[in-house]
Design a protein around this motif. Structure first.
Motif, PDB file in Angstrom:
ATOM      1  N   ASP A  10     -11.940  -5.950  14.959  1.00 57.47           N
ATOM      2  CA  ASP A  10     -11.853  -7.074  15.903  1.00 57.47           C
ATOM      3  C   ASP A  10     -13.079  -7.137  16.814  1.00 57.47           C
ATOM      4  O   ASP A  10     -13.631  -8.213  17.063  1.00 57.47           O
ATOM      5  CB  ASP A  10     -10.587  -6.960  16.757  1.00 57.47           C
ATOM      6  CG  ASP A  10      -9.326  -7.231  15.958  1.00 57.47           C
ATOM      7  OD1 ASP A  10      -9.426  -7.872  14.896  1.00 57.47           O
ATOM      8  OD2 ASP A  10      -8.240  -6.788  16.387  1.00 57.47           O
ATOM      9  N   LEU A  11     -13.495  -5.970  17.329  1.00 53.01           N
ATOM     10  CA  LEU A  11     -14.628  -5.957  18.249  1.00 53.01           C
ATOM     11  C   LEU A  11     -15.914  -6.349  17.521  1.00 53.01           C
ATOM     12  O   LEU A  11     -16.732  -7.114  18.056  1.00 53.01           O
ATOM     13  CB  LEU A  11     -14.776  -4.584  18.901  1.00 53.01           C
ATOM     14  CG  LEU A  11     -15.895  -4.472  19.944  1.00 53.01           C
ATOM     15  CD1 LEU A  11     -15.699  -5.490  21.063  1.00 53.01           C
ATOM     16  CD2 LEU A  11     -15.984  -3.055  20.513  1.00 53.01           C
ATOM     17  N   ALA A  12     -16.101  -5.831  16.309  1.00 54.62           N
ATOM     18  CA  ALA A  12     -17.308  -6.159  15.549  1.00 54.62           C
ATOM     19  C   ALA A  12     -17.404  -7.668  15.314  1.00 54.62           C
ATOM     20  O   ALA A  12     -18.462  -8.280  15.511  1.00 54.62           O
ATOM     21  CB  ALA A  12     -17.308  -5.406  14.219  1.00 54.62           C
ATOM     22  N   LYS A  13     -16.284  -8.275  14.919  1.00 48.26           N
ATOM     23  CA  LYS A  13     -16.282  -9.723  14.669  1.00 48.26           C
ATOM     24  C   LYS A  13     -16.585 -10.502  15.938  1.00 48.26           C
ATOM     25  O   LYS A  13     -17.272 -11.516  15.908  1.00 48.26           O
ATOM     26  CB  LYS A  13     -14.931 -10.151  14.106  1.00 48.26           C
ATOM     27  CG  LYS A  13     -14.698  -9.733  12.657  1.00 48.26           C
ATOM     28  CD  LYS A  13     -13.305 -10.112  12.191  1.00 48.26           C
ATOM     29  CE  LYS A  13     -13.067  -9.661  10.756  1.00 48.26           C
ATOM     30  NZ  LYS A  13     -11.665  -9.939  10.331  1.00 48.26           N
ATOM     31  N   SER A  14     -16.052 -10.030  17.074  1.00 50.09           N
ATOM     32  CA  SER A  14     -16.207 -10.779  18.323  1.00 50.09           C
ATOM     33  C   SER A  14     -17.648 -10.791  18.825  1.00 50.09           C
ATOM     34  O   SER A  14     -18.026 -11.672  19.592  1.00 50.09           O
ATOM     35  CB  SER A  14     -15.282 -10.197  19.400  1.00 50.09           C
ATOM     36  OG  SER A  14     -15.724  -8.927  19.819  1.00 50.09           O
ATOM     37  N   PHE A  74     -30.249  -5.528  23.194  1.00 48.83           N
ATOM     38  CA  PHE A  74     -29.825  -6.025  24.499  1.00 48.83           C
ATOM     39  C   PHE A  74     -28.854  -7.195  24.346  1.00 48.83           C
ATOM     40  O   PHE A  74     -27.870  -7.299  25.079  1.00 48.83           O
ATOM     41  CB  PHE A  74     -31.044  -6.458  25.320  1.00 48.83           C
ATOM     42  CG  PHE A  74     -30.700  -6.873  26.724  1.00 48.83           C
ATOM     43  CD1 PHE A  74     -30.316  -5.940  27.672  1.00 48.83           C
ATOM     44  CD2 PHE A  74     -30.741  -8.215  27.086  1.00 48.83           C
ATOM     45  CE1 PHE A  74     -29.981  -6.329  28.962  1.00 48.83           C
ATOM     46  CE2 PHE A  74     -30.415  -8.615  28.377  1.00 48.83           C
ATOM     47  CZ  PHE A  74     -30.035  -7.656  29.322  1.00 48.83           C
ATOM     48  N   SER A  75     -29.109  -8.065  23.362  1.00 45.56           N
ATOM     49  CA  SER A  75     -28.217  -9.217  23.165  1.00 45.56           C
ATOM     50  C   SER A  75     -26.830  -8.759  22.712  1.00 45.56           C
ATOM     51  O   SER A  75     -25.816  -9.322  23.131  1.00 45.56           O
ATOM     52  CB  SER A  75     -28.802 -10.197  22.155  1.00 45.56           C
ATOM     53  OG  SER A  75     -28.928  -9.604  20.877  1.00 45.56           O
ATOM     54  N   GLU A  76     -26.786  -7.726  21.856  1.00 43.37           N
ATOM     55  CA  GLU A  76     -25.488  -7.180  21.433  1.00 43.37           C
ATOM     56  C   GLU A  76     -24.753  -6.567  22.612  1.00 43.37           C
ATOM     57  O   GLU A  76     -23.534  -6.722  22.752  1.00 43.37           O
ATOM     58  CB  GLU A  76     -25.696  -6.144  20.324  1.00 43.37           C
ATOM     59  CG  GLU A  76     -26.119  -6.741  18.988  1.00 43.37           C
ATOM     60  CD  GLU A  76     -26.585  -5.709  17.991  1.00 43.37           C
ATOM     61  OE1 GLU A  76     -26.688  -6.049  16.794  1.00 43.37           O
ATOM     62  OE2 GLU A  76     -26.868  -4.551  18.397  1.00 43.37           O
ATOM     63  N   MET A  77     -25.492  -5.875  23.480  1.00 42.71           N
ATOM     64  CA  MET A  77     -24.872  -5.269  24.646  1.00 42.71           C
ATOM     65  C   MET A  77     -24.350  -6.340  25.604  1.00 42.71           C
ATOM     66  O   MET A  77     -23.282  -6.186  26.212  1.00 42.71           O
ATOM     67  CB  MET A  77     -25.874  -4.353  25.356  1.00 42.71           C
ATOM     68  CG  MET A  77     -25.274  -3.626  26.568  1.00 42.71           C
ATOM     69  SD  MET A  77     -23.805  -2.637  26.166  1.00 42.71           S
ATOM     70  CE  MET A  77     -24.570  -1.254  25.329  1.00 42.71           C
ATOM     71  N   GLN A  78     -25.071  -7.435  25.749  1.00 43.31           N
ATOM     72  CA  GLN A  78     -24.611  -8.531  26.598  1.00 43.31           C
ATOM     73  C   GLN A  78     -23.292  -9.107  26.073  1.00 43.31           C
ATOM     74  O   GLN A  78     -22.370  -9.390  26.841  1.00 43.31           O
ATOM     75  CB  GLN A  78     -25.674  -9.626  26.676  1.00 43.31           C
ATOM     76  CG  GLN A  78     -26.841  -9.307  27.615  1.00 43.31           C
ATOM     77  CD  GLN A  78     -27.812 -10.474  27.715  1.00 43.31           C
ATOM     78  OE1 GLN A  78     -28.218 -11.045  26.712  1.00 43.31           O
ATOM     79  NE2 GLN A  78     -28.191 -10.815  28.943  1.00 43.31           N
ATOM     80  N   LYS A  79     -23.225  -9.287  24.746  1.00 43.34           N
ATOM     81  CA  LYS A  79     -21.983  -9.800  24.152  1.00 43.34           C
ATOM     82  C   LYS A  79     -20.826  -8.825  24.383  1.00 43.34           C
ATOM     83  O   LYS A  79     -19.709  -9.233  24.696  1.00 43.34           O
ATOM     84  CB  LYS A  79     -22.176 -10.035  22.648  1.00 43.34           C
ATOM     85  CG  LYS A  79     -23.128 -11.175  22.314  1.00 43.34           C
ATOM     86  CD  LYS A  79     -23.347 -11.267  20.811  1.00 43.34           C
ATOM     87  CE  LYS A  79     -24.395 -12.310  20.453  1.00 43.34           C
ATOM     88  NZ  LYS A  79     -24.687 -12.337  19.002  1.00 43.34           N
ATOM     89  N   VAL A 123     -19.372  -9.053  27.861  1.00 45.77           N
ATOM     90  CA  VAL A 123     -18.485 -10.200  28.062  1.00 45.77           C
ATOM     91  C   VAL A 123     -17.116  -9.928  27.429  1.00 45.77           C
ATOM     92  O   VAL A 123     -16.076 -10.125  28.057  1.00 45.77           O
ATOM     93  CB  VAL A 123     -19.113 -11.479  27.453  1.00 45.77           C
ATOM     94  CG1 VAL A 123     -18.116 -12.641  27.499  1.00 45.77           C
ATOM     95  CG2 VAL A 123     -20.390 -11.846  28.194  1.00 45.77           C
ATOM     96  N   VAL A 124     -17.121  -9.459  26.187  1.00 46.44           N
ATOM     97  CA  VAL A 124     -15.865  -9.242  25.462  1.00 46.44           C
ATOM     98  C   VAL A 124     -15.037  -8.133  26.106  1.00 46.44           C
ATOM     99  O   VAL A 124     -13.810  -8.245  26.227  1.00 46.44           O
ATOM    100  CB  VAL A 124     -16.153  -8.904  23.981  1.00 46.44           C
ATOM    101  CG1 VAL A 124     -14.872  -8.528  23.245  1.00 46.44           C
ATOM    102  CG2 VAL A 124     -16.822 -10.081  23.290  1.00 46.44           C
ATOM    103  N   LEU A 125     -15.693  -7.046  26.524  1.00 50.51           N
ATOM    104  CA  LEU A 125     -14.981  -5.890  27.065  1.00 50.51           C
ATOM    105  C   LEU A 125     -14.927  -5.886  28.594  1.00 50.51           C
ATOM    106  O   LEU A 125     -14.380  -4.953  29.194  1.00 50.51           O
ATOM    107  CB  LEU A 125     -15.635  -4.591  26.571  1.00 50.51           C
ATOM    108  CG  LEU A 125     -15.614  -4.383  25.047  1.00 50.51           C
ATOM    109  CD1 LEU A 125     -16.332  -3.094  24.678  1.00 50.51           C
ATOM    110  CD2 LEU A 125     -14.183  -4.358  24.514  1.00 50.51           C
ATOM    111  N   SER A 126     -15.498  -6.913  29.201  1.00 49.62           N
ATOM    112  CA  SER A 126     -15.406  -7.105  30.658  1.00 49.62           C
ATOM    113  C   SER A 126     -15.961  -5.927  31.458  1.00 49.62           C
ATOM    114  O   SER A 126     -15.244  -5.272  32.224  1.00 49.62           O
ATOM    115  CB  SER A 126     -13.950  -7.362  31.071  1.00 49.62           C
ATOM    116  OG  SER A 126     -13.403  -8.458  30.380  1.00 49.62           O
TER     117      SER A 126
END
Length: 266
Positions: free
Chosen positions: A27-31, A51-56, A59-62
Motif C-alpha cells: 500500500d505504501l509503495a503504491k501511494s 528527496f521527491s520520494e521523501m516528500q511524498k 505527506v502520506v505518513l504525516s
C-alpha cells in the motif's frame, strides 16, 4: 538529508512510521509511486531515497522532514503513539498466523500425491516443501496459505502441531506412515491414502505449491536443509523461536519469489 542519517536509519524510521499508520509495504509503495521491491530495499537500507520520494512519504505518513532527521525521532514517535496503535505494531511484527487445519491437510496430501513416490522425500524434505510453500505464498500475496507456525530448529524450519495433524490423518486413514532406509540412513515417510480436495485450493495457491515441488522435490534432505538455512527468515531468527512470516518480504534472490520489475540501482 542522506548526509545527516544513514540509509539504514532512514529505513528503520520509515518502517516505524509505516507500522504506526497501519500501511502494508504494498500500500505504501503504491501511494508514493514506487515498486514494493524498491520500498523493501529502502527499508533494508540497501537503496537511497530521493528527496521527491521523501516528500511524498512525509505527506502520506504525516511527518515533518525536520522531525524525521531529528536525533529525538524515536522519543517523539513514542510520545505521539497511542496504546492501541502500539499494540497493532507489536501484532504486525510478530505476525501470528492462524492454522487452517483442513487447508494444511489438503496441501500435505497434494504434496504427497506428487512426491511420496520419490525415495528422497522423507520427513525432512516434506517439512521444507511445506515451509517454502507457506512462506513463498505469503511473500507474494501477503496472505497465509496454511497459517502454520514454523520454528527454527537445527535441521531447518519445522511446522508446529504437525505431529498431532499427522496422527489424526493416520487415524482417519488419510495417510500411512512407513519407515525405510535411504542411502543407509533410517527414514520416516508418509504415503497418501486419499486424494487432496482440489476445490479447497485456489489457483494461485496450487501454482505456488507446484513451483516449490518442481524446484525442490528431487533434492536430498541435506541439500534442502542447507538451502533453507540460507533463507533470510530462518537465518535471522533465534534458534528455537517462531519464524515471522513478515521476514519473507526482506528476502533477496534466489529466495525471493517476487518478480522484480524495477532495477534497484537508482
Amino acid at each position: 538529508m542522506g548526509n545527516e542519517i544513514s540509509k539504514k536509519e532512514i529505513g528503520e524510521r520509515i518502517i516505524n512510521l509505516r507500522l504506526k499508520k497501519g500501511f502494508s509495504q504494498d500500500d505504501l509503495a503504491k501511494s508514493i509511486g514506487i515498486s514494493r521491491p524498491s520500498l523493501t530495499q529502502i527499508e533494508l537500507g540497501n537503496r537511497g531515497i530521493s528527496f521527491s520520494e521523501m516528500q511524498k512519504l512525509s505527506v502520506v505518513l504525516s511527518f515533518s522532514l525536520d522531525d524525521f532527521v531529528s536525533k529525538d525521532f524515536y522519543s517523539k514517535q513514542h510520545l505521539e503513539l497511542p496504546d492501541e496503535a502500539e499494540e497493532n505494531i507489536a501484532e504486525e511484527r510478530i505476525s501470528v498466523p492462524t492454522l487452517n487445519i483442513n487447508k494444511f491437510k489438503n496441501i500435505l496430501l497434494y504434496i504427497l500425491e506428487h512426491c511420496s513416490g520419490k525415495p528422497n522425500v522423507g520427513e525432512t524434505v516434506l517439512y521444507k516443501l511445506l515451509y517454502f510453500s507457506d512462506f513463498n505464498y505469503y511473500e507474494l500475496y501477503e496472505e497465509h496459505l496454511t497459517g502454520a507456525n514454523y520454528k527454527k530448529l537445527p535441521y531447518g524450519p519445522v511446522p508446529q502441531k504437525l505431529d498431532a495433524i499427522i496422527d489424526q490423518m493416520i487415524e482417519l486413514k488419510q495417510i500411512e506412515k512407513i519407515k525405510t532406509d535411504y542411502k543407509g540412513f533410517p527414514q520416516k515417510r508418509f504415503i497418501p491414502l486419499e486424494k487432496a480436495d482440489l476445490t479447497r485450493l485456489k489457483a494461485s495457491e496450487k501454482d505456488v505449491i507446484d513451483k516449490v515441488i518442481d524446484q525442490m522435490s528431487d533434492w536430498s534432505a541435506n541439500a534442502i536443509s542447507d538451502y533453507s538455512h540460507k533463507d533470510l527468515p530462518w537465518e535471522v531468527t533465534e534458534m528455537g523461536c517462531d519464524i515471522s512470516y513478515n521476514l519473507a518480504f526482506y528476502r533477496e534472490l534466489p529466495y525471493s519469489v517476487r518478480v522484480y520489475n524495477e532495477e534497484e540501482n537508482d
